[in-house]
Design a protein around this motif. Sequence first.
Motif, short mmCIF file in Angstrom:
data_model
loop_
_atom_site.label_atom_id
_atom_site.label_comp_id
_atom_site.label_asym_id
_atom_site.label_seq_id
_atom_site.Cartn_x
_atom_site.Cartn_y
_atom_site.Cartn_z
N ALA A 1 13.78 -18.65 62.57
CA ALA A 1 14.12 -18.97 61.19
C ALA A 1 14.34 -17.71 60.37
O ALA A 1 15.17 -17.68 59.46
CB ALA A 1 13.01 -19.82 60.57
N ALA B 1 17.93 -16.74 60.78
CA ALA B 1 18.98 -17.74 60.53
C ALA B 1 19.80 -17.35 59.31
O ALA B 1 19.25 -17.01 58.26
CB ALA B 1 18.35 -19.11 60.31
N ASP C 1 22.92 -22.41 62.20
CA ASP C 1 21.63 -21.91 62.67
C ASP C 1 20.50 -22.83 62.24
O ASP C 1 19.58 -23.14 63.02
CB ASP C 1 21.37 -20.51 62.11
N LEU C 2 20.54 -23.27 60.99
CA LEU C 2 19.47 -24.12 60.46
C LEU C 2 19.45 -25.47 61.16
O LEU C 2 18.39 -26.00 61.51
CB LEU C 2 19.65 -24.31 58.95
N LEU D 1 17.85 -25.18 64.52
CA LEU D 1 16.39 -25.12 64.43
C LEU D 1 15.80 -26.51 64.22
O LEU D 1 14.73 -26.84 64.77
CB LEU D 1 15.99 -24.18 63.29
N LEU E 1 23.89 -29.30 53.96
CA LEU E 1 22.61 -28.61 53.77
C LEU E 1 21.64 -29.57 53.10
O LEU E 1 21.92 -30.08 52.02
CB LEU E 1 22.80 -27.37 52.88
N PHE F 1 14.46 -31.62 52.81
CA PHE F 1 14.18 -30.68 53.90
C PHE F 1 12.68 -30.58 54.15
O PHE F 1 12.22 -30.64 55.29
CB PHE F 1 14.78 -29.32 53.54
N LEU G 1 11.10 -21.78 57.60
CA LEU G 1 12.29 -22.63 57.56
C LEU G 1 12.76 -22.86 56.13
O LEU G 1 13.97 -22.89 55.86
CB LEU G 1 11.99 -23.96 58.25
N ALA H 1 14.58 -19.87 55.08
CA ALA H 1 15.90 -19.84 55.70
C ALA H 1 16.86 -20.77 54.97
O ALA H 1 18.03 -20.41 54.70
CB ALA H 1 15.80 -20.24 57.17
N ARG H 2 16.39 -21.97 54.65
CA ARG H 2 17.24 -22.91 53.94
C ARG H 2 17.70 -22.36 52.60
O ARG H 2 18.87 -22.43 52.21
CB ARG H 2 16.48 -24.23 53.74
N ILE I 1 20.29 -19.55 52.95
CA ILE I 1 21.62 -20.06 53.27
C ILE I 1 22.28 -20.67 52.03
O ILE I 1 23.47 -20.48 51.78
CB ILE I 1 21.54 -21.09 54.42
#
Length: 831
Positions: free
Chosen positions: A23, A26, A31-32, A35, A77, A83, A100, A103-104, A107
């Motif tokens: 993560a 990412a 990528d997300l 995962l 997303l 999420f 994570l 990472a979200r 992005i």
Amino acid sequence: MEHGQRRPSPGPPETPDPLAAAAATARTLEDLAALLRDLRRRHARSRRDSSLTYRELAGRTGWSHTAIAEYFTARTLPPTDRFDALLEVLGAAPGERRALASARDRIEEAGRRGRTARPAGRSARRGSPATGDGQGASPEPASAQATHPGPAPAPAPRQLPAAPRMFTGRARELAFLDAALREQTQTGGTVVVCAIGGMGGIGKTWLALHWAYRHLDRFPDGQLYVNLRGFDPGGQPVDARTVLRGFLEALGVSPSAIPVELEAQAALYRGVAADKRMLVVLDNARDTAQVAPLLPGGMTCTVLITSRRKLTGLLATNGACAVALDALPEEEARQLLARHLGRGRIAVEAEAAATLRTCCAGLPLALSIVAARAATQPDLSLTALAAELTATPGRLDALDAGEPQADLRAVLSWSGRALSPAAARAFALLGIAPGPQITPAAAASLLGVPRKAALALLRELDHAHLIQRHAADSYRMHDLLKLHAAEKAHAECALAERQAALRRLVEFYVHTACAGARLLAPHLPAPLLEDLPPGCVPHPLPDSACAIAWFDVEHASVLAAQQSAGSHGWDAQVCHLAWALEPYHRRRGLLQDRSAVWLLAVKCAQRLPEPTVRAHAHQMFGDACAEQGRTADALQHLRLALSLTEEAGDLTGQGEIHHSLGGTWERHGDDRRALEHALRALLIFRQADNPYRQARALNGVGWLQTRLGSHAEARANCLAALALLREHGDHQVGESAILDSLGHIACRMREYDEALDYLQQALTICRDRGQGFLEADILHHIAEARLGQNRADLARDCWLEAHGHYTAQHRLADARRVKQLLDMLDREPAR
């Protein structure tokens, strides 16, 4: 360090969490998603079960399985809250959740700045696409591939205004929009175009925005929004070129690359939007021509259009679906006002709050304005505000919160700017028309134009959502719109024009209703009517069935026309309408309406010179009072009527009043005094040589005789009445009453089969002619005959039906009497 040398290890190596480590590196949506798929497989291994399908995840989260699939296949997303919830369902550890989530967010931020582009090839961690229904095996990662970011695209546009916080209700309309979107998703159909229409202030924009925010996850490529200002204080709609330029720039097209010509702009826009999953909201559209160039190409976009006009061209050429908004139902209006004001304040002044809802007539903007005034004026109680709204002359003044968008009168006025001059005049005059609805025939007389022209004007107003087609041949206007229209009539039409229009409409109802009454009761002497004013054309009624149908549709409007005639001092028209309504009211058993129209006729007849007209009004009102059990009032007016007919030497009128006096005393329980008046009436009608009235009087005498126990004499008189009536013409309305009397007499004589034969004939005539009033009495007598035959089950059925009729006709004493008989049957053992 020399090549080949190894750095000494400082100690035992740490074992970092692989998911958290991945993560941290990412950088793309792919990528997300990879995962998330890894986490789903790990969750399955921990359960020693197969991976949760998208439908199973949808069931646990409450989201659509399509949205879940989009999250796992890098098409969308996930929003932050979704999420986090998804990580919890899949059993992510706290450290993994933090990594994570970071990472979200990373992005999302990169996408917002335009620095992250989806590479031409797949990410090293991207798996194979999910199956269409989300039920197949989880996608596995592909081989690692080198990725090279291309030119950074513009971020997805997010142009929607804020979601309406106070939105309430509209479940049916929201479900309709949901179904349209679902059908597009399931069938891969063309662009979904939904046109939301309705009058100003009805909540079109609120519905569009509320629905849009409920489905943001379905539009990952963004949302475009524009207020087209089709109906706006500025009065100038936005040009399509201006809108297209703004849309193209929002979609990343360089301003220098945007063509000048409208067609070229529209073509470029369709091409750019062709493959995007995007929502386009075109708010406040003027007409189809304004929105047509703004429709995107491809098969994946959804378009919501709001307008005060029916965009029929769009529906015809683009396959758009229409959503027409009406006033909020009572419960939804109550909820909306409570959300604005708070349930506590509503509870303290519940009666005033109910009055506010009634005055706002289910119009969301009106309810919001009332709430805004209550919020900004804390010293203004709901009771005081309700008093302002119930003051008819200034009712719209109370629906002004001080700004153009919060002034109902101003908001409604913007709709009129798009009307033709003739339609604007028609709209204003419809505001002064009495009654809750109007037909094209009536509108033609109101406007003084041919029926075809009136129908065209009504259609133009319906197209502009200023009136609403209520039934096959009638139109209605919202209460607040009608107030606004009446204000326009007083401001823009001269007094003489308004008076002439209203007089034409009243005469339309007078002449059409009188023609209908002559068909329903041909034996009654018709009043002498005035000549028709120019431009007034009555509606033709070829037969009695058409007359009944016309009265059924126009009854409320005829009542309102009589009230309007009374307020303008048109006394003769008031009395003519009371006469014209009499046969219909008796057939339908509308006792309260019958009493009301004759009470007004009594008041207005006092100013007329003819004593016979005044006498008739007193007699008919007295008769109506007697039917309602108001014996004292009935006797007072019947005696006044008798005095007037005696002074005028009106012998037939005296006979009619004695007939009414007989009925009054019978209802009061004095059958002997009733018989005296019935015999007087018979004598007078014989002197006047009037066969129909003789037959009716003979039937009245026979009815009272059987009540007093003289059954044989009663039967002879009723048979003579039936023969006289049949000899002198087809008077089935009177015939049914005589057959009912003969059936009742036979029942009293315990001849039940003969009684039922008479009564069934009477019932058939009543039902064929729509005589609901007499039908209830006949059913009561059939029940008595059935009980005499020891058929209590059939008697109960008839009494139940009769009770329903009596209750609907507000004949409460008769209803109570039948209820007692039903209770008696229930207490007794079955026969």
